[in-house]
Design a protein around this motif. Sequence first.
Motif, mmCIF file in Angstrom:
data_model
loop_
_atom_site.group_PDB
_atom_site.id
_atom_site.type_symbol
_atom_site.label_atom_id
_atom_site.label_comp_id
_atom_site.label_asym_id
_atom_site.label_seq_id
_atom_site.Cartn_x
_atom_site.Cartn_y
_atom_site.Cartn_z
ATOM 1 N N LEU A 59 -6.029 -10.634 -9.479
ATOM 2 C CA LEU A 59 -5.306 -9.735 -8.575
ATOM 3 C C LEU A 59 -5.064 -8.369 -9.213
ATOM 4 N N ASP A 60 -4.907 -8.318 -10.532
ATOM 5 C CA ASP A 60 -4.773 -7.029 -11.215
ATOM 6 C C ASP A 60 -6.027 -6.182 -10.988
ATOM 7 N N GLU A 61 -7.176 -6.808 -11.145
ATOM 8 C CA GLU A 61 -8.440 -6.098 -10.938
ATOM 9 C C GLU A 61 -8.584 -5.669 -9.474
ATOM 10 N N PHE A 62 -8.214 -6.547 -8.565
ATOM 11 C CA PHE A 62 -8.284 -6.246 -7.135
ATOM 12 C C PHE A 62 -7.358 -5.080 -6.797
ATOM 13 N N ALA A 63 -6.140 -5.094 -7.317
ATOM 14 C CA ALA A 63 -5.184 -4.016 -7.051
ATOM 15 C C ALA A 63 -5.711 -2.683 -7.579
ATOM 16 N N ARG A 64 -6.309 -2.684 -8.763
ATOM 17 C CA ARG A 64 -6.889 -1.450 -9.316
ATOM 18 C C ARG A 64 -7.972 -0.912 -8.393
ATOM 19 N N ASP A 68 -8.405 2.925 -5.397
ATOM 20 C CA ASP A 68 -9.453 3.930 -5.344
ATOM 21 C C ASP A 68 -9.393 4.662 -4.000
ATOM 22 N N PRO A 69 -9.448 6.000 -4.000
ATOM 23 C CA PRO A 69 -9.374 6.759 -2.746
ATOM 24 C C PRO A 69 -10.447 6.374 -1.724
ATOM 25 N N ASN A 70 -11.610 5.911 -2.189
ATOM 26 C CA ASN A 70 -12.671 5.503 -1.261
ATOM 27 C C ASN A 70 -12.296 4.265 -0.454
ATOM 28 N N LEU A 71 -11.287 3.535 -0.909
ATOM 29 C CA LEU A 71 -10.880 2.301 -0.227
ATOM 30 C C LEU A 71 -9.550 2.451 0.504
ATOM 31 N N SER A 72 -9.057 3.670 0.589
ATOM 32 C CA SER A 72 -7.720 3.880 1.160
ATOM 33 C C SER A 72 -7.603 3.440 2.619
ATOM 34 N N ALA A 73 -8.706 3.380 3.340
ATOM 35 C CA ALA A 73 -8.655 2.961 4.738
ATOM 36 C C ALA A 73 -8.950 1.471 4.922
ATOM 37 N N SER A 74 -9.233 0.753 3.843
ATOM 38 C CA SER A 74 -9.576 -0.666 3.946
ATOM 39 C C SER A 74 -8.324 -1.520 4.108
ATOM 40 N N HIS A 75 -8.420 -2.505 4.989
ATOM 41 C CA HIS A 75 -7.340 -3.458 5.237
ATOM 42 C C HIS A 75 -7.872 -4.857 4.949
ATOM 43 N N PHE A 76 -6.972 -5.740 4.504
ATOM 44 C CA PHE A 76 -7.403 -7.060 4.070
ATOM 45 C C PHE A 76 -6.551 -8.167 4.669
ATOM 46 N N GLY A 110 1.158 -1.614 -6.404
ATOM 47 C CA GLY A 110 0.774 -0.346 -5.804
ATOM 48 C C GLY A 110 -0.079 -0.365 -4.562
ATOM 49 N N VAL A 111 -0.343 -1.535 -3.995
ATOM 50 C CA VAL A 111 -1.126 -1.603 -2.759
ATOM 51 C C VAL A 111 -0.153 -1.605 -1.586
ATOM 52 N N GLY A 112 -0.352 -0.721 -0.624
ATOM 53 C CA GLY A 112 0.543 -0.649 0.531
ATOM 54 C C GLY A 112 0.518 -1.925 1.348
ATOM 55 N N ASP A 113 1.692 -2.437 1.684
ATOM 56 C CA ASP A 113 1.737 -3.690 2.458
ATOM 57 C C ASP A 113 1.200 -3.512 3.872
ATOM 58 N N ASP A 114 1.072 -2.276 4.340
ATOM 59 C CA ASP A 114 0.481 -2.026 5.651
ATOM 60 C C ASP A 114 -1.030 -2.276 5.643
#
Length: 146
Positions: A59-64, A68-76, A110-114
């Motif tokens: 999860l640390d690696e996933f959060a890092r 990344d700004p290229n992934l700012s619009a990705s939702h999971f 640091g990952v937005g809960d939204d």
Amino acid sequence: MAHFSPTKALGGSRSLCIGTETECAKAIPEQSKPVDGFDLKVNFDYNSDRLTSAARSNLDEFARALKDPNLSASHFLVEGHTDGMGSDAFNLDLSMRRAAAVVKYLTVHGVGDDRLEAKGYGKQKPLVSDLMSSENRRVETRLRNQ
């Protein structure tokens, strides 16, 4: 990084089998859906919603990567699962607590809960046919289609 970004569907995989039709039918898996992103699996100990050290490391690696700004619009989707032991109600609650533990960990890092949607499935969607297998005690996190 490419694992985390949405990509165009490339269609089903192709393969070549040399053998009889029967042999090849066994060797070639059924048509699978195209890979559209990264899947992260986090396993849990029996009757637990606590993240193991291996899970925290993944999860640390996933959060890092998600910062990344290229992934700012990705939702999971963060989907919790259990093995087959216990009642449906207990397992549904446990699976939701597992998904929530992953969401909480990612948001603290640091990952937005939204960007994260937690859902519990209990024992409804086993990963392997042995319902009691520890492999079924997991959270799967995958790219959500927008």
